[in-house]
Design an enzyme around this catalytic site. Structure first.
Site, mmCIF file in Angstrom:
data_model
loop_
_atom_site.group_PDB
_atom_site.id
_atom_site.type_symbol
_atom_site.label_atom_id
_atom_site.label_comp_id
_atom_site.label_asym_id
_atom_site.label_seq_id
_atom_site.Cartn_x
_atom_site.Cartn_y
_atom_site.Cartn_z
ATOM 1 N N SER A 89 16.246 -19.781 27.135
ATOM 2 C CA SER A 89 16.561 -19.503 25.736
ATOM 3 C C SER A 89 17.183 -20.704 25.035
ATOM 4 O O SER A 89 16.961 -20.903 23.835
ATOM 5 C CB SER A 89 17.505 -18.300 25.646
ATOM 6 O OG SER A 89 18.732 -18.573 26.301
ATOM 7 N N ASP A 100 24.146 -17.982 28.550
ATOM 8 C CA ASP A 100 24.177 -19.015 29.574
ATOM 9 C C ASP A 100 23.133 -20.086 29.272
ATOM 10 O O ASP A 100 22.317 -19.949 28.358
ATOM 11 C CB ASP A 100 23.964 -18.428 30.962
ATOM 12 C CG ASP A 100 22.591 -17.772 31.111
ATOM 13 O OD1 ASP A 100 21.815 -17.768 30.137
ATOM 14 O OD2 ASP A 100 22.295 -17.250 32.196
ATOM 15 N N ASP A 102 20.163 -22.327 31.202
ATOM 16 C CA ASP A 102 19.344 -22.585 32.381
ATOM 17 C C ASP A 102 19.084 -24.088 32.450
ATOM 18 O O ASP A 102 18.521 -24.672 31.513
ATOM 19 C CB ASP A 102 18.019 -21.829 32.297
ATOM 20 C CG ASP A 102 18.219 -20.325 32.293
ATOM 21 O OD1 ASP A 102 18.997 -19.838 33.119
ATOM 22 O OD2 ASP A 102 17.614 -19.649 31.442
ATOM 23 N N ASP A 154 23.233 -21.754 34.980
ATOM 24 C CA ASP A 154 22.371 -21.476 36.122
ATOM 25 C C ASP A 154 21.631 -22.765 36.447
ATOM 26 O O ASP A 154 20.810 -23.236 35.646
ATOM 27 C CB ASP A 154 21.364 -20.363 35.809
ATOM 28 C CG ASP A 154 22.019 -18.991 35.752
ATOM 29 O OD1 ASP A 154 23.195 -18.880 36.123
ATOM 30 O OD2 ASP A 154 21.336 -18.045 35.321
ATOM 31 N N LYS A 215 14.690 -9.945 22.191
ATOM 32 C CA LYS A 215 15.719 -10.116 23.228
ATOM 33 C C LYS A 215 16.876 -9.155 22.999
ATOM 34 O O LYS A 215 17.375 -8.535 23.950
ATOM 35 C CB LYS A 215 16.213 -11.572 23.227
ATOM 36 C CG LYS A 215 15.267 -12.559 23.896
ATOM 37 C CD LYS A 215 15.653 -13.986 23.588
ATOM 38 C CE LYS A 215 17.023 -14.352 24.093
ATOM 39 N NZ LYS A 215 17.080 -14.497 25.562
ATOM 40 N N TYR A 224 16.267 -5.859 30.287
ATOM 41 C CA TYR A 224 16.225 -7.321 30.237
ATOM 42 C C TYR A 224 16.865 -7.878 31.501
ATOM 43 O O TYR A 224 18.051 -8.075 31.565
ATOM 44 C CB TYR A 224 16.983 -7.813 28.992
ATOM 45 C CG TYR A 224 16.865 -9.304 28.708
ATOM 46 C CD1 TYR A 224 15.906 -9.788 27.840
ATOM 47 C CD2 TYR A 224 17.739 -10.213 29.293
ATOM 48 C CE1 TYR A 224 15.801 -11.139 27.560
ATOM 49 C CE2 TYR A 224 17.649 -11.581 29.034
ATOM 50 C CZ TYR A 224 16.680 -12.034 28.159
ATOM 51 O OH TYR A 224 16.578 -13.375 27.884
#
Length: 600
Positions: A89, A100, A102, A154, A215, A224
């Site tokens: 995202s 968060d 990625d 992450d 989302k 989700y």
């Protein structure tokens, strides 16, 4: 060969501009999203940039130290590089406050994968502002989760067959995939896929607004989470992108309306494709259901557009598929009423009712004796929950098993080692011990723990069980035997390297809906259960629990009429004996699907 004048695998359905009504609902949609605070402020945006800058510096320090450890000179070690790429995202530009990031750590060929969860993880823990560092090395694609200056991260790892990794590296180059193992190819896919999605949509701002809407809807409706069998952010992004291709002149309101209309009736397992699948020259696996039996088993194939094409939804099960289909239908109904003027956008984003929908639940609890061990252990157990759902789907009389999308962390303070061991192994909890159990921040506010007390950290995950109604005229209690899938699941996770028998445990426990812990309702009052007359439990069946199998609806707001008691029946649930009672798969489930692309 001339390239088509459109994006996607089929021509657009319509190139007409949005109607006046579609423009109106787009304005009200944006107002609803703003009111819900889904747009990130400039201050948090600057914090994210600073965090990524610090992480990029750490990546270079890690590669430098690893290079020295492998015998490279100081000069060569400094030239080795190493860098951080983003995906998900954040890279798509649809992240919100508190979301968060990625990220992907890309390193040269001489850096070993094991160093990611050893050397790099140790360096990350020592970095200022970093907390809750936890790696999941047993995952197919190893991952490190952490928080840096309040931003959740992450982190994935990929090693390229290159001696150095410059900052100018472009991951879109397919030749970079040469001589890589499948795990590195998968890790690289996140960045490559998000960049390709943005390239394949006709109007990026419209795509982003529509994706933000979807989302939010998916999170509110509890569907989700890729790891437990629903869709993740990238899969939803591809679903939205495909609608944008089919209606290239649409605005956010019209794209959302077509999204639900089309996907409520999509003929799965026909795949969703943003472009034709590439057959490249590299020796890497490409999604091909004609060639690979595992690919034929995918229920909702949504195929990534970057080479090599992969199915982003391989975790979807029969249960999660049916639940998402119902949510698509609900969404279509709500949006149609929004267009007609008889509903507001807020109705689309109504909260899920997971913890008041079912009479039957499974509580899967991962426990350990330290906060650091719990971060790793709970992530490992969660990553295997899908296996339990798949096993439950073969149990007789079970319609579906729905996993909840997140776990609930708790901490128990024990007075001695004996009590700590009993709690860790899932033993009965007295009222005294229960008073010492709760969220860690709540315990700290109340002044616990006292000196000498021991801790048990636990994370509980929940699965809702929908059971078939009894046949007309059926008498006596029915037995729902879930002992086989429960024990197979616990055996599976205890075989993993992460598991330590002396300090960790995993339990699977059946719970009545009326017995759920209050923290699962997250501050909202639970719907009062309607009492019905049940069948008396046999004293000789101490391991079985009686449950009401037919839910009785709670009264709507303002409805003061008395609720009639439904005819009750008893279901005996066993979770700790090996008596497998599996249903026979429907022949259609084993048939090879028609994989033609539907021209909607």
């Amino acid at each position: 060969m001339a390239q088509p004048a459109y994006l996607g695998v089929t021509p657009p359905i319509s190139t007409s501009p949005p109607t006046a009504r579609e423009c109106e609902i787009t304005v009200t949609l944006h107002a609803e999203l703003e009111a819900r605070g889904i747009y990130e402020g400039p201050e948090e945006g600057r914090t994210r940039e600073q965090v990524l800058g610090r992480l990029n510096t750490l990546a270079k320090q890690f590669v430098y130290q690893s290079s020295l450890n492998h015998g490279l000179s100081d000069a060569k070690a400094r030239e080795a590089g190493g860098t951080i790429f983003t995906s998900g995202s954040y890279r798509l530009g649809v992240h919100g406050p508190g979301a968060d990031i990625d990220a992907l750590l890309v390193v040269p060929k001489h850096v070993e994968r094991e160093e990611f969860t050893t050397l790099f993880e140790d360096m990350l823990k020592r970095m200022e502002g970093v907390s809750e560092v936890a790696s999941v090395p047993d995952a197919y694609v190893p991952i490190i989760k952490c928080i840096i200056n309040g931003i959740e991260m992450d982190l994935l790892f990929a090693r390229l067959a290159l001696p150095t990794i410059p900052d100018s590296l472009d991951l879109r180059d397919n030749s970079l995939l040469k001589n890589l193992d499948e795990r590195c190819v998968r890790s690289l896919g996140g960045n490559r896929v998000t960049d390709e999605i943005l390239r394949l949509v006709p109007d990026v701002p419209v795509f982003r607004e529509a994706l933000r809407t979807i989302k939010l809807w998916a999170k509110k409706r509890g569907i989700y989470r890729n790891v437990v069998g629903f869709l993740g952010g990238v899969a939803y992004a591809m679903l939205v992108a495909r609608i944008c291709q089919l209606y290239p002149k649409g605005n956010a309101g019209s794209i959302i309306a077509r999204f639900f209309t089309i996907y409520q009736q999509w003929n799965w397992p026909q795949p969703i494709l943003l472009k034709n699948i590439e057959e490249g020259p590299l020796q890497v696996r490409v999604w091909n259901p004609k060639l690979y039996p595992a690919d034929r088993a995918h229920r909702m194939p949504i195929i990534t557009p970057a080479y090599p094409a992969m199915c982003s939804t391989h975790n979807v099960s029969k249960s999660t598929h049916s639940i998402m289909t119902e949510e698509f239908k609900r969404g279509a109904d709500v949006v149609n009423r929004v267009i007609m003027g008889s509903a507001q956008w807020s109705e689309l984003f109504a909260d899920h009712e997971f913890f008041t929908t079912y009479k039957h639940y499974l509580q899967v609890t991962a426990s350990s004796m330290s906060a650091e061990a719990q971060l790793k252990w709970s992530g490992t157990v969660e990553s295997r929950l899908r296996q339990l759902v798949l096993k439950l789907e073969f149990v007789e009389t079970l319609i579906h098993a729905r996993p909840y999308v997140k776990g609930f962390d708790r901490i128990t303070y024990c007075v001695d080692e004996e009590e700590q061991r009993a709690i860790l192994m899932g033993g009965p909890v007295s009222e005294v011990v229960a008073a010492r159990t709760g969220k860690e921040e709540d315990a700290e506010k109340e002044g616990r723990p006292e000196e000498g007390w021991r801790e048990v950290h636990s994370t509980s995950y929940y699965i809702g069980l929908m059971i078939e109604k009894a046949l007309p005229g059926a008498n006596g209690a029915r037995k729902l035997d879930i002992s086989y899938p429960s024990q197979e699941f616990t055996k599976l996770v205890k075989m993993l390297d992460t598991y330590d028998e002396g300090t960790m445990a995993v339990t699977v426990k059946h719970m009545k809906g009326t017995s759920l812990p209050l923290d699962v309702f997250e501050g909202k009052p639970p719907v009062p259960a309607v009492k019905t007359k049940g069948t008396k439990r046999s004293k000789t069946k101490k391991l079985a629990a009686e449950l009401e199998a037919t839910p009785t609806p709670a009264p709507e707001d303002g409805d003061e009429r008395p609720i009639k008691k439904a005819r009750s029946e008893s279901v005996q649930v066993a979770t700790d004996t090996f008596i497998p009672r599996l249903r026979t798969p429907d022949p259609q489930e084993l048939a090879t699907p028609d994989l033609g692309i539907a021209a909607v």
